[in-house]
Design an enzyme around this catalytic site. Structure first.
Site, mmCIF file in Angstrom:
data_model
loop_
_atom_site.group_PDB
_atom_site.id
_atom_site.type_symbol
_atom_site.label_atom_id
_atom_site.label_comp_id
_atom_site.label_asym_id
_atom_site.label_seq_id
_atom_site.Cartn_x
_atom_site.Cartn_y
_atom_site.Cartn_z
ATOM 1 N N GLU B 60 -1.719 -100.552 -58.865
ATOM 2 C CA GLU B 60 -0.947 -99.978 -57.819
ATOM 3 C C GLU B 60 -1.190 -98.542 -58.203
ATOM 4 O O GLU B 60 -1.090 -97.594 -57.231
ATOM 5 C CB GLU B 60 0.366 -100.496 -57.664
ATOM 6 C CG GLU B 60 0.400 -101.877 -56.866
ATOM 7 C CD GLU B 60 0.304 -102.926 -57.925
ATOM 8 O OE1 GLU B 60 0.267 -102.587 -59.077
ATOM 9 O OE2 GLU B 60 -0.293 -104.013 -57.560
ATOM 10 N N HIS B 129 9.243 -110.978 -53.967
ATOM 11 C CA HIS B 129 8.329 -110.827 -52.619
ATOM 12 C C HIS B 129 9.513 -110.462 -51.432
ATOM 13 O O HIS B 129 8.940 -110.948 -50.337
ATOM 14 C CB HIS B 129 7.412 -112.089 -52.331
ATOM 15 C CG HIS B 129 6.392 -112.231 -53.436
ATOM 16 N ND1 HIS B 129 6.913 -112.792 -54.484
ATOM 17 C CD2 HIS B 129 5.230 -112.015 -53.632
ATOM 18 C CE1 HIS B 129 5.724 -113.055 -55.373
ATOM 19 N NE2 HIS B 129 4.769 -112.485 -54.522
#
Lengths: 409, 339
Positions: B60, B129
């Protein structure tokens, strides 16, 4: 029987501390001219020896030796020497100015001038350098206005960065010099992305990013190397191994077990280990990597072996953690003296020429500093205070508009 | 006009921008050939070629760093971070680099990047998540933060975000990708096709950042919400019968402060709803702003209804989620409070 009864943690210690004799025996050096020069189109896997070798051109007598000696024109040597001397004169002058309280902070690049100046002369106008705070030589080689540097150092009314950055964190897009920041390693990925964009666009521009050997430990550097490898980014990633990250010797960054150039191997990139105090070697290595990059062969990692002669910054006192005569003992010498010796050996330079150039550089810096002082040293003049609300966004939102009104009254 | 769910609307926005802007490109984990784990980039690599939409390493920080470099070069990268929970390795790039590049270089360089990332709970994603990290971006000067609540808004806001010359964090409420969610997990899911905001123009349109949307006019209390919680707030208003004015902020930075203050000055009461945990959340900023701007119009303490100050727990998802019952209670407290 390898097994020990107890484990022990290895904590790296430098070979010499204050009071000790400087010790650079750990540097794996070899004579100029000895290291081979593969053709730039050589596949990376055929060059896995290079990160453990050392590209050197100038020998002890100032002669250019071996396959990396490319016969640079005298004007390139003169330009390089002048930019290095200008950098040194600038560093010395501003360091004294800081002592006088005329600015808040400063960082010198003494001893590391060649590795910023030579690449500046290799790169072309459309290319982009992603520098560290110790690469002002790159700008010196491109005739960046000295007054703009001084104004930035003073954060004065004519500071090109409008008083927003600490001294030496320059930005100069028109000179191919990306915005410097105090964060370490976070712009190597920008260089790779910038280079990817050039390739994506079908252009022929390349990127050069600098970091120090200490910064190779940052995760962002490994992310950037991964992207450089995966997408064959036309980039040169340069590590200035100046032996010290503030007070931490290069072993704390992982330099005891292997070379920093060898970081390239895991990414399948070519890695060159280069004498960073040898202007000719730096020039030749960066030219080689630039040729690879422009031929769509991707990125190269280069370690420049050098020495940080000065302290980390004006806030640092290196006598607290290292021997004070390291510069004299450093086996790769001084980049300015070595190029000067080479030019004299070539018969294109004399000690008198040199003295005159030193004096001329000092005078140019003195004049620029004087002019900058007349505009204002730190805190004496500033850009209009309202400008601090500009450039947060392209267009300010209500917060900056309201707060600017509050500040301006 | 076509009927789209939020994923289709996002895909359509990306399609429109790849078509309109030859400098636009998409990359991220699994977004290329496969089309993304939520299918947001489905078909784009096939239509425009891998050069315009390609896979990135699981990195990322590397994704955002290279996007910034590409933006500085003059391209317009739109990157996907697969889950907002995984954006943190890139946080240094967003805070220290993207957000400050224009400022610190005095306009020499800037980062015209859009970072799309699914966020929020309600999908049994546990603490890895489900999180709602908007406040760690809204606090960063130099970033814009956008959250749509419908397919129509998602497309128009995403197009506007991509056209921005400043970095934009585009948080996608993944619980409402397929249909609006009123906060009642026990009821059958309704698809977007039954909701008027699934009518989405197929071509180009932009919704300017910084414009809130009054999704339900009312006189009794103002509800400030965004993302999934807009639908929960509407459900709470309907279930309590309280004449609430529900404002979908759509863009947290820049914030449409005028729409917020005009409504609170009219109703004199304010309930702030978000899914993120409470302490130091975006609701704290909203509460402070409402107090500063509307104090003499307030007839009740400002209420916040939020996720609890815990990580998002897997088995207790619906205990954590600030559903219509909790929002409804806050609405009642707020309208019944007497000064």
């Amino acid at each position: 029987m390898l097994r020990n009864s107890r484990l022990s943690l290895h904590i790296p210690e430098p070979p010499a501390r204050p009071g000790d004799r400087p010790d650079f025996r750990h540097l794996d050096l070899r004579p100029a001219g000895e290291t081979r020069r593969p053709e730039p189109e050589t596949p990376a896997h055929e060059m896995r020896d290079m990160p453990y070798a050392l590209v050197r051109v100038l020998d002890e007598d100032g002669q250019a030796q071996g396959p990396w000696a490319r016969g640079l024109p005298p004007e390139t040597l003169r330009k390089g020497l002048e930019a290095m001397l200008l950098t040194r004169a600038f560093d010395d002058r501003i360091f004294r100015i800081h002592r006088q309280g005329k600015t808040s902070f400063f960082m010198r690049s003494t001893g590391e001038e060649a590795l910023a100046v030579a690449p500046s002369l290799v790169l072309e106008p459309g290319d982009m350098c992603f520098p560290t705070y110790r690469n002002v030589g790159f700008l010196m080689a491109r005739d960046y206005p000295l007054l703009d540097l001084v104004n930035q150092i003073f954060s004065n009314a004519r500071d090109p960065l409008k008083g927003r950055q600490m001294p030496v964190l320059y930005s100069a897009r028109d000179y191919g010099f990306y915005s410097v920041s105090g964060n370490l390693g976070s712009r190597v990925g920008h260089a790779v992305g910038w280079a990817m964009a050039s390739a994506w666009s079908g252009d022929d521009r390349i990127a050069l990013a600098y970091i120090g050997e200490g910064t190779t430990a940052e995760g962002a550097v490994h992310e950037a190397l991964t992207f450089a490898s995966v997408y064959h980014a036309p980039a040169i990633l340069a590590i200035s191994n100046n032996q010290w990250a503030i007070s931490s010797f290069q072993g704390v960054a992982g330099g005891e077990e292997t070379t920093f150039a060898a970081r390239a191997l895991a990414y399948g990139l070519p890695g060159l280990r280069v004498d960073g105090n040898d202007f000719l070697a730096v020039h030749a290595a960066v030219s080689w990597a630039a040729e690879r990059a422009r031929s769509n062969l991707g990125a190269t990692l280069i370690e420049f072996v050098t020495l940080r002669i000065a302290g980390h910054s004006t806030s640092d006192d290196p006598t607290r953690y290292r021997p004070d005569d390291e510069a004299r003992a450093f086996p790769l010498g001084d980049p300015v003296e070595r190029l000067k010796g080479h030019m004299i050996a070539l018969g294109i330079w004399t000690p008198e020429d040199h003295e005159a150039l030193v004096a001329a550089c000092e005078e140019r810096i003195r004049a620029a500093v004087k002019q900058g002082e007349s505009i204002g040293t730190l805190g004496v003049t500033k850009p209009p205070v309202g400008t601090m609300f500009e450039d947060v966004f392209k267009t300010p939102d209500w917060r900056q508009i309201r707060q600017r009104r509050e500040v301006e009254g | 006009m076509a009927t789209m769910n939020m994923i289709q609307a996002i895909n359509s926005a990306l399609d429109v921008m790849l078509d309109r802007d030859p400098k636009a490109l998409i990359f991220g984990e699994d977004v290329g050939y496969f089309g993304g784990v939520f299918r947001a980039t489905d078909g784009l690599a096939a239509k425009y070629g891998a050069k315009r939409c390609f896979d990135a390493p699981i990195s990322e920080g590397g994704i955002i760093a290279t996007a910034i470099g590409m933006g500085a070069y003059g391209l317009r990268p739109v990157v996907e971070i697969q889950f907002a929970d995984y954006i943190l390795p890139a946080y240094d790039q967003l805070v220290s680099e993207a957000a400050r590049l224009r400022y610190r270089s005095a306009g020499d360089f800037w980062a015209p990047i859009t970072v799309r990332t699914p966020y929020g709970g309600g999908i049994f994603g546990g603490q890895t998540h489900s999180s709602s990290p908007e406040a760690i971006f809204t606090h960063v000067t130099g970033l814009k933060t956008v959250i749509p609540s419908t397919p129509h808004d998602a497309k128009g806001l995403l197009i506007a975000a991509i056209e921005e010359d400043d970095p934009v964090i585009f948080l996608e409420p993944k619980r409402i990708y397929q249909g609006p969610f009123d906060g009642h997990p026990e009821r059958p899911a309704t698809p977007w096709s039954q909701h008027p905001a699934s009518d989405v123009p197929e071509g180009y349109y932009a919704i300017p950042l910084g414009t809130a949307n009054v999704v339900r006019a009312g006189r009794a209390v103002t509800v400030l919400a965004y993302g999934t919680m807009v639908h929960v707030a509407l459900a709470a208003a309907a279930e309590t019968g309280i004449d609430a004015e529900v404002i979908d902020l759509r863009s947290l930075v820049p914030l449409d402060i005028d729409t917020v203050t005009a409504s609170v000055r009219k109703t004199g009461r304010c309930v702030i709803v978000h899914e993120a945990s409470r302490f130091g959340g975006y609701g704290a900023e909203l509460s402070a702003l409402v107090q500063e701007e509307c104090f003499y119009h307030l007839q009740a303490p400002i209420e916040r209804v939020t996720g609890w100050d815990t990580p998002y727990p897997h088995a207790f998802e619906w205990d954590y989620f600030p559903g219509p019952a909790r929002v409804g209670k806050a609405l009642k407290r707020c309208v019944e409070a007497e000064t």
